[in-house]
Design a protein around this motif. Structure first.
Motif, PDB file in Angstrom:
ATOM      1  N   LYS A 175      36.337  95.391 -30.120  1.00 16.03           N
ATOM      2  CA  LYS A 175      37.006  94.157 -30.523  1.00 16.03           C
ATOM      3  C   LYS A 175      38.434  94.084 -29.976  1.00 16.03           C
ATOM      4  O   LYS A 175      39.085  93.075 -30.061  1.00 16.03           O
ATOM      5  CB  LYS A 175      37.007  94.073 -32.064  1.00 16.03           C
TER       6      LYS A 175
ATOM      7  N   LEU B  54      40.922  95.964 -31.081  1.00 12.04           N
ATOM      8  CA  LEU B  54      41.879  96.179 -32.168  1.00 12.04           C
ATOM      9  C   LEU B  54      42.741  97.418 -31.951  1.00 12.04           C
ATOM     10  O   LEU B  54      43.682  97.657 -32.687  1.00 12.04           O
ATOM     11  CB  LEU B  54      41.144  96.317 -33.509  1.00 12.04           C
TER      12      LEU B  54
ATOM     13  N   ASP C 194      33.724  87.031 -26.641  1.00  9.92           N
ATOM     14  CA  ASP C 194      34.182  86.659 -27.977  1.00  9.92           C
ATOM     15  C   ASP C 194      33.461  87.532 -28.994  1.00  9.92           C
ATOM     16  O   ASP C 194      32.266  87.394 -29.211  1.00  9.92           O
ATOM     17  CB  ASP C 194      33.856  85.179 -28.218  1.00  9.92           C
TER      18      ASP C 194
ATOM     19  N   TYR D 157      34.006  90.172 -35.928  1.00  8.21           N
ATOM     20  CA  TYR D 157      34.105  91.499 -36.539  1.00  8.21           C
ATOM     21  C   TYR D 157      34.085  91.407 -38.050  1.00  8.21           C
ATOM     22  O   TYR D 157      34.813  90.614 -38.640  1.00  8.21           O
ATOM     23  CB  TYR D 157      35.421  92.129 -36.077  1.00  8.21           C
TER      24      TYR D 157
ATOM     25  N   GLY E  79      38.999  80.431 -39.951  1.00 11.41           N
ATOM     26  CA  GLY E  79      38.914  80.835 -38.545  1.00 11.41           C
ATOM     27  C   GLY E  79      38.846  79.623 -37.614  1.00 11.41           C
ATOM     28  O   GLY E  79      39.462  79.604 -36.546  1.00 11.41           O
TER      29      GLY E  79
ATOM     30  N   ASN F 272      42.171  77.943 -37.346  1.00 14.14           N
ATOM     31  CA  ASN F 272      43.034  78.702 -36.455  1.00 14.14           C
ATOM     32  C   ASN F 272      42.712  78.458 -34.994  1.00 14.14           C
ATOM     33  O   ASN F 272      43.552  78.657 -34.121  1.00 14.14           O
ATOM     34  CB  ASN F 272      42.930  80.208 -36.748  1.00 14.14           C
ATOM     35  N   ARG F 273      41.464  78.050 -34.728  1.00 16.85           N
ATOM     36  CA  ARG F 273      41.077  77.772 -33.349  1.00 16.85           C
ATOM     37  C   ARG F 273      41.300  76.321 -32.973  1.00 16.85           C
ATOM     38  O   ARG F 273      40.973  75.909 -31.866  1.00 16.85           O
ATOM     39  CB  ARG F 273      39.604  78.121 -33.150  1.00 16.85           C
ATOM     40  N   GLY F 274      41.809  75.540 -33.917  1.00 17.07           N
ATOM     41  CA  GLY F 274      42.106  74.146 -33.606  1.00 17.07           C
ATOM     42  C   GLY F 274      40.890  73.243 -33.579  1.00 17.07           C
ATOM     43  O   GLY F 274      40.894  72.209 -32.916  1.00 17.07           O
TER      44      GLY F 274
ATOM     45  N   GLY G 246      32.028  83.466 -42.177  1.00 18.25           N
ATOM     46  CA  GLY G 246      33.315  83.095 -41.597  1.00 18.25           C
ATOM     47  C   GLY G 246      33.405  83.474 -40.134  1.00 18.25           C
ATOM     48  O   GLY G 246      34.097  82.817 -39.361  1.00 18.25           O
TER      49      GLY G 246
END
Lengths: 250, 258, 246
Positions: B51, B53, B71, B74, B95, B98-100, B142
Motif C-alpha cells: 500500500k 505505507l 489503487d 486497505y 473516502g 476526499n477524492r472529490g 468504505g
C-alpha cells in the motif's frame, strides 16, 4: 414557533456563542451576568432538543469547582466595604463586598460560558461543524481534526479504565501523601502515553488509507444553509452585545 | 494478469535487524491471495509495503519495488481505527468526499456496493455500536466504494468470535465472486485456505513457500499455521510426495470448484 | 476456592449478568467461553474484584491476580524484571525470589533485562502473566490469553500454564485452547451461564456450542464428520484412528 437546536446552522450558533462570550467579558457586573444567564436559559428553553435538564447535566462537573472559586476569590479580592480581615505577613485575607462581587462575576462568567459551550457541543453535528468552519474560511483538515479529537475522548477514557484495571489488579493503590500518589500515577501514565502514541501512528496510516488530502477539491455530503431561525439567532446575538454595551455605558 | 506485484522487497530496521528479506509477491486480477506465517513473520509489513505505507517511515529502510499506479484499498488489523465518522453511511462517504466525488454519485456508489456486501442495514448504524464483524464490514465497504484495483486486509478474522467471523467470510466470498483481487494476511487459515487461489508462507521475513493451497499445505502445517483439521489428517494419511493427488475432504481444496 | 452466588451486573441500563451462580475448586482450570459481548470479561473483572456487583456475591478463598486481554495495558517498566517486581513490591513480599520464580515459570529468564515494549506479542503475554504470578495470588484470572497468538503460541502457553498449580479461570473463544488445558468449561450467553461441566462434555456438544455462537474444537467437528466413536486427543491420534479403520 419552536425551533430545533440540532437543526440550527452552526455558524448562527457560533455568532450567538461569540455574543455571549463578548458580553461576559465586557460587562463585569453581577446584575448583567444574571440577565445574560436568564437570556441564555430562555433561548435554550425555547428550542427543542436541549433543555434546562441537559444544561444542568452538562454543568454538573463544575459543581465542585464553582463553590471553590467563589470562596477563594472572595478572600483574595478586596474592594468596597471590608467586613473582616486578617493580616498575614505576606498578604491580607479579607472579606469585603468588592471581593464577593468579583468572585461572583468570575464564577458567573465560567458557568455561562461553560453552559453555551456545552449547548454548542451537544447540539452540533460534527460534520456540519466542519462544513461551517470551512465556509468561514478555515482549512478543512484543521476543522476535521477538531471533530476527530472530540470523538476520541470516550475511547481514551475507556483505555484509561482498562489500564487502571490492569494496575489495580497488581496492587496499585492511591493512598499516601501527594508525593507518593504522584509517583503511583506513573504505572498509569506510561501505558496510557504509549497507547496514545501508538494511536497517533496508526491514525496517520488510517487517514492515508482513507485518502485524506487526496483531492484539493474536496466534496461534502453534508450541507448547511441559513434558515429564518438562524438569521434571527444571529441578529439576536449581535443585538444582545449592542444592548448590553450601551446599557453598561449609561 | 498481475494486478499488483512486489519484487525483491527488503526492509531493514535502523538497528540493522532484517524485517523482510528479498520478498517477492504478486496477486492477479480476480485472485484471492493469502499471506500467512507466525506472528512477527512480516505479514503486516508486506501488506503495508504493497500500500506504500512504509514510505517516509524514519525507522525503516525499504528496498525493492512495488507496481506503480495501482489503487490499493486497505483494511487495518483493527478496522475501528480507520472509521472516522459517527454513522456508517457518513464514514463510507468519507473516502469519496476526499477524492472529490460529487455527492449524488457518492450516494449511488454507496447503494451499489452496500448491496454487493449486503450491508445496507448497517448504513444508518452508529459506528460505536457495531460488533467486530460489522466494523470490519463497514471498513471494507468504505474501501470498496472507492473502487480500488486490489483490496488488502490485515488479519481480518483474528479478533473475531465465530458469528462475526462468518460475517466477514461472507463478505470476502462476495468480493471473490465479484471478481475482485484480494490480498489477506492471516495466521489462522481454517476458513481461508479453501477460499484462497494462492498462498504465500512467510517466516522471519522470508518467503518459505508459495503456491496453490494444495502444494504448500505441508509447509503450512510444519510452520504452525492453523489449517482445517481434516486436511492435516489427510496429509498425515497420504504417502509423502502425493500431495498433488491429495484426496479432498468435505470442503475440498479448490476454490469455488475450480 | 471461589463461590459465586446470584451475581448480577448491569451496564448502562442493560443486564450483562443476571443471577449467576457457580463454584470453582482449588487447583481447577475453568474456561469461560462465549460470543464477544456475552459478558466474559465482565465476569472475570467481577471475580478479580475490579468491579462491584449490583447484587449477589463473589467469595474467594485467597487473593486473585488478573491479567488483562491487552498486555500492553500493564506495561510501564524499563525491564521485564522491573515489570514483574511491581506486584510483589506492592504486596510487601520478598521481591527477588518472587520475581525469579515467576520469570522461570514463564520462561522469561533470558528476556529479564529486555525492555518489555520491544518484545513480541507472545513474549509480552508471558510477561503480563508473570507480572501477576509474582504477587503470589491464589487464583489466576486471565482475559483472552491467546489473543494475538498463533496455534503454536497458544499450545506453548497451554504448556506453561499446565506446569503451575494455581487455580486458573480464563476466558477464550479459542475452544482448541480450552480443550488443551481446561478441566471444566462454562458457556456464557444471554446474561447467564448456559452450561457448566467437564471440558470434554461441554466442548464435545457441537449443537450447544453453535447455539451460543461458539466454534467447536476442530477435532470435535472432525469426529462427527468421520463418525468416530470418540473425539481424538490430537491430530496424530486422529490419523491413527483413521488408519485403524482402513
Amino acid at each position: 414557533m419552536r425551533f430545533d437546536h440540532t437543526a440550527l446552522d452552526p455558524r448562527a450558533k457560533l455568532v450567538f456563542l461569540l455574543g455571549v462570550a463578548i458580553v461576559t467579558l465586557v460587562v463585569p457586573t453581577v446584575r448583567s451576568l444574571a440577565i445574560l444567564a436568564g437570556i441564555v436559559i430562555l433561548v435554550l428553553a425555547f428550542g427543542r432538543g436541549y433543555g434546562i435538564v441537559d444544561l444542568a447535566r452538562s454543568l454538573s462537573p463544575l459543581r465542585l469547582l464553582v463553590p471553590i472559586i467563589l470562596v477563594l476569590n472572595s478572600f483574595f479580592y478586596v474592594g468596597g466595604t471590608v467586613f473582616w480581615s486578617v493580616d498575614l505577613r505576606l498578604f491580607t485575607l479579607a472579606l469585603s463586598t468588592g471581593g464577593l462581587t468579583t468572585s461572583a462575576v468570575i464564577a458567573g462568567r465560567l458557568v455561562i460560558l461553560a453552559g453555551v459551550a456545552a449547548w454548542f457541543a451537544t447540539t452540533t453535528d460534527s460534520e456540519a461543524f466542519e462544513v461551517a468552519l470551512v465556509r468561514l474560511g478555515l482549512p478543512w483538515g484543521f476543522a476535521f481534526m477538531l471533530s476527530l479529537t472530540l470523538r476520541l475522548v470516550p475511547e481514551l477514557r475507556n483505555r484509561f479504565r482498562r489500564i487502571e484495571d490492569a494496575q489495580r489488579a497488581r496492587g496499585l493503590t492511591f493512598e499516601g501523601g501527594p508525593l507518593a500518589r504522584a509517583r503511583r500515577r506513573i504505572p498509569m501514565l506510561i501505558p496510557f502515553l504509549a497507547a496514545v502514541i501508538r494511536y497517533g501512528n496508526e491514525l496517520g496510516d488510517a487517514l492515508t488509507v482513507r485518502d485524506f488530502g487526496r483531492s484539493r477539491q474536496r466534496t461534502y455530503t453534508v450541507s448547511i444553509a441559513f434558515d429564518r431561525v438562524d438569521y434571527l439567532l444571529s441578529l439576536f446575538g449581535i443585538a444582545m452585545v449592542v444592548a448590553f454595551v450601551i446599557g453598561f455605558r449609561t | 494478469m498481475t494486478a499488483l506485484a512486489a519484487t525483491g522487497l527488503t526492509v531493514t530496521a535502523t538497528d540493522g535487524s532484517s524485517l523482510l528479506d528479498d520478498v517477492s509477491f504478486s496477486v492477479d486480477t480476480g485472485e484471492t491471495a493469502v499471506v500467512c506465517g507466525p506472528p512477527g513473520s512480516g505479514k503486516t509489513l508486506l501488506l503495508k509495503a504493497l500500500k506504500g505505507l512504509l514510505e517516509g517511515n524514519p525507522g525503516l529502510t525499504v528496498e525493492g519495488e512495488v507496481t506503480d499506479g495501482v489503487d490499493v484499498g486497505y483494511v487495518f488489523q483493527t478496522p475501528r481505527t480507520q472509521l472516522v465518522r459517527k454513522t456508517v453511511r457518513r464514514d463510507v462517504a468519507f473516502g469519496l468526499e476526499n477524492r472529490g466525488v460529487e455527492p449524488a454519485e457518492i450516494g449511488s456508489r454507496i447503494a451499489t456496493h452496500a448491496d454487493l456486501l449486503e450491508a445496507e442495514h448497517l448504513l444508518d448504524r452508529d459506528v460505536n455500536e457495531l460488533s467486530g464483524g460489522e466494523v470490519a464490514k463497514a471498513a471494507l465497504l468504505g474501501i470498496l466504494v472507492t473502487d480500488p484495483d486490489v483490496i488488502v486486509l490485515d488479519e481480518p478474522l483474528a479478533p473475531l468470535d465465530y458469528a462475526n467471523t462468518q460475517l466477514v467470510l461472507e463478505a470476502l466470498d462476495r468480493l471473490r465472486k465479484a471478481g475482485r483481487a484480494v490480498v489477506i494476511a492471516e495466521h489462522d487459515l481454517r476458513d481461508l485456505l479453501v477460499r484462497a487461489h494462492h498462498v504465500t508462507l512467510l517466516d522471519s521475513g522470508s518467503v518459505i513457500a508459495s503456491g496453490p493451497p494444495r502444494t504448500v499445505l505441508r509447509d503450512l502445517i510444519d510452520a504452525g499455521v492453523r489449517v482445517p483439521v481434516h486436511l492435516e489428517v489427510e496429509l498425515g494419511l497420504a504417502e509423502p510426495g502425493t500431495e498433488g493427488r491429495l484426496p479432498l475432504g468435505p470442503t475440498g481444496l479448490e476454490v469455488d470448484g475450480q | 476456592m471461589i463461590d459465586v452466588t446470584d451475581l448480577s451486573f448491569a451496564y448502562d441500563g442493560h443486564g450483562v449478568l443476571a443471577d449467576v451462580s457457580f463454584a470453582v475448586d482449588r487447583g481447577e482450570r475453568l474456561a469461560i467461553v462465549g460470543a464477544n459481548g456475552a459478558g466474559k470479561t465482565t465476569l472475570l473483572r467481577l471475580l478479580a474484584d475490579l468491579l462491584e456487583a449490583d447484587s449477589g456475591s463473589v467469595r474467594v478463598d485467597g487473593s486473585v491476580g488478573f491479567a488483562p486481554e491487552d498486555p500492553q495495558n500493564g506495561l510501564f517498566a524499563a525491564t521485564v524484571r522491573d515489570e514483574v517486581a511491581f506486584f510483589p513490591r506492592n504486596r510487601g513480599l520478598a521481591i527477588d525470589p518472587a520475581v525469579q520464580n515467576a520469570l522461570e515459570v514463564m520462561e522469561l529468564t533470558v528476556l529479564a533485562d529486555r525492555n518489555p515494549f520491544t518484545l513480541s506479542v507472545g513474549e509480552q503475554r508471558r510477561v503480563s502473566i508473570a507480572s501477576v504470578l509474582s504477587g503470589d495470588p491464589d487464583v489466576l484470572v486471565l482475559d483472552e490469553p491467546t489473543t494475538g497468538l498463533d496455534r503454536r503460541g497458544s499450545l506453548d502457553l497451554a504448556g506453561l500454564l499446565d506446569d503451575i498449580d494455581h487455580t486458573i479461570v480464563f476466558s477464550t473463544h479459542d475452544t482448541d485452547f480450552a480443550h488443551a488445558i481446561a478441566d471444566r468449561v462454562a458457556i456464557v450467553a444471554g446474561a447467564d451461564i448456559r452450561q457448566l461441566g467437564p471440558a470434554g462434555e461441554v466442548l464435545g456438544d457441537e449443537e450447544v456450542l453453535l447455539e451460543n455462537g461458539i466454534r467447536p474444537p476442530g477435532l470435535v467437528e472432525f469426529a462427527r464428520q468421520e463418525n468416530l466413536d470418540r473425539v481424538p486427543t490430537d491430530v496424530d491420534a486422529a490419523i491413527a484412528m483413521l488408519r485403524e479403520r482402513q
